[in-house]
Scaffold this active site. Structure first.
Site, mmCIF file in Angstrom:
data_model
loop_
_atom_site.group_PDB
_atom_site.id
_atom_site.type_symbol
_atom_site.label_atom_id
_atom_site.label_comp_id
_atom_site.label_asym_id
_atom_site.label_seq_id
_atom_site.Cartn_x
_atom_site.Cartn_y
_atom_site.Cartn_z
ATOM 1 N NE ARG A 88 114.393 21.349 50.342
ATOM 2 C CZ ARG A 88 113.771 20.176 50.331
ATOM 3 N NH1 ARG A 88 112.753 19.977 49.521
ATOM 4 N NH2 ARG A 88 114.142 19.215 51.126
ATOM 5 N NE ARG A 127 114.259 10.380 55.519
ATOM 6 C CZ ARG A 127 114.121 11.679 55.358
ATOM 7 N NH1 ARG A 127 112.991 12.272 55.713
ATOM 8 N NH2 ARG A 127 115.094 12.388 54.865
ATOM 9 N NE ARG A 161 115.945 11.273 50.962
ATOM 10 C CZ ARG A 161 115.323 12.428 51.163
ATOM 11 N NH1 ARG A 161 114.041 12.448 51.486
ATOM 12 N NH2 ARG A 161 115.961 13.560 51.042
ATOM 13 N NE ARG A 172 118.627 16.085 53.136
ATOM 14 C CZ ARG A 172 118.191 14.909 53.602
ATOM 15 N NH1 ARG A 172 119.035 13.915 53.760
ATOM 16 N NH2 ARG A 172 116.928 14.750 53.893
HETATM 17 P P1 AMP Z 1 113.307 15.978 50.005
HETATM 18 O O1 AMP Z 1 112.839 14.654 49.530
HETATM 19 O O2 AMP Z 1 112.199 17.002 50.050
HETATM 20 O O3 AMP Z 1 114.066 15.902 51.301
HETATM 21 O O4 AMP Z 1 114.345 16.533 48.908
HETATM 22 C C1 AMP Z 1 115.526 15.830 48.659
HETATM 23 C C2 AMP Z 1 116.504 16.689 47.890
HETATM 24 O O5 AMP Z 1 115.943 17.073 46.636
HETATM 25 C C3 AMP Z 1 116.908 18.001 48.554
HETATM 26 O O6 AMP Z 1 117.932 17.832 49.509
HETATM 27 C C4 AMP Z 1 117.371 18.797 47.332
HETATM 28 O O7 AMP Z 1 118.628 18.373 46.890
HETATM 29 C C5 AMP Z 1 116.344 18.380 46.281
HETATM 30 N N1 AMP Z 1 115.158 19.249 46.310
HETATM 31 C C6 AMP Z 1 113.880 18.889 46.632
HETATM 32 N N2 AMP Z 1 113.060 19.940 46.553
HETATM 33 C C7 AMP Z 1 113.822 21.006 46.178
HETATM 34 C C8 AMP Z 1 113.555 22.377 45.947
HETATM 35 N N3 AMP Z 1 112.343 22.900 46.088
HETATM 36 N N4 AMP Z 1 114.605 23.165 45.563
HETATM 37 C C9 AMP Z 1 115.838 22.669 45.412
HETATM 38 N N5 AMP Z 1 116.165 21.394 45.641
HETATM 39 C C10 AMP Z 1 115.165 20.557 46.015
#
Ligand code: AMP
Length: 215
Positions: A88, A127, A161, A172
């Site tokens: 990311r 969602r 969520r 985000r």
């Molecule tokens: P997601 O389910 O992919 O939308 O991830 C939810 C949250 O998890 C993100 O907003 C970040 O806070 C954290 N997160 C997930 N993947 C990463 C990553 N590769 N690096 C840093 N934070 C992450």
């Protein structure tokens, strides 16, 4: 196949990753799901990640990279994997290059899901996720479950969520533009990037993705 999925929050990465991983018979590795599992189990890693996640911020690389590496080096990922939400930022992309180089393997492609920003906000607001499996994702309007609040795939309870609030979504999106978008150019320079429009029915996007990856 070894694939990375990128796209803004709400692009449908989780939904598409679940379907693509099934079709391609490779594990779906979502760092977001791994963090949420750690949080619900109350692990030290989960406790550390929670405040960042709830605020919509990226979890620090020192925590994220080790967790992703552990998962990627499990036996089921030896034949391939689909990374959803990792890397990311550029630091994570370079760390991934090292992990792969150490294992003597390489990525086959990076799939970028393109969605207009106003659509992203609508998608996130409606969602709902399954408590049993974060890959089972629904939307109150676009992909409603047969029965309100109940997962079609496993009967689990659906929930919203804690980082799908308006304020966290704004953060985000900022994190995405400033930190994640640069990896798109990084992968384009390596000839790995495949961009597809992620609008339309879920199944149409999956078909588009498979076709693009096979090219
Ligand atoms: P997601 O389910 O992919 O939308 O991830 C939810 C949250 O998890 C993100 O907003 C970040 O806070 C954290 N997160 C997930 N993947 C990463 C990553 N590769 N690096 C840093 N934070 C992450």
């Amino acid at each position: 196949m070894r694939i990375v999925l990128v796209g803004p929050p709400g692009a449908g990465k989780g939904t598409q990753a679940h379907l693509l991983a099934k079709t391609l018979s490779i594990p779906h590795i979502s760092t977001g799901d791994l963090f949420r599992a750690n949080i619900s189990q109350g692990t030290p890693l989960g406790l550390e990640a929670k405040a960042y996640m709830d605020a919509g911020k990226l979890v620090p690389d020192e925590i994220t990279i080790g967790m992703a590496k552990d998962r990627m080096t499990q036996p089921d990922a030896a034949k391939g994997f689909l990374l959803d939400g990792f890397p990311r930022n550029l630091g994570q992309a370079k760390a991934l290059d090292e992990i792969l180089a150490d294992a003597g393997i390489a990525l086959d492609g990076v799939l970028d899901l393109e969605v207009p920003e106003e659509e992203v906000v609508k998608r996130i607001a409606g969602r709902r996720l399954c408590r049993n499996n974060g890959s089972h994702v629904f939307h109150v309007d676009y992909n409603p479950p047969a029965q309100d609040g109940v997962c079609d795939e496993c009967g689990g309870e659906l929930y919203q969520r804690t980082d799908d609030t308006e304020e966290a979504v704004r953060v985000r999106l900022e994190e995405y533009h400033s930190k994640t978008e640069p990896i798109i150019g990084y992968y384009a320079d390596q000839g790995l990037l495949v961009t597809i429009p992620a609008l339309g029915r879920v199944s149409e996007v999956t078909e588009r993705a498979i076709e693009a990856l096979r090219r």
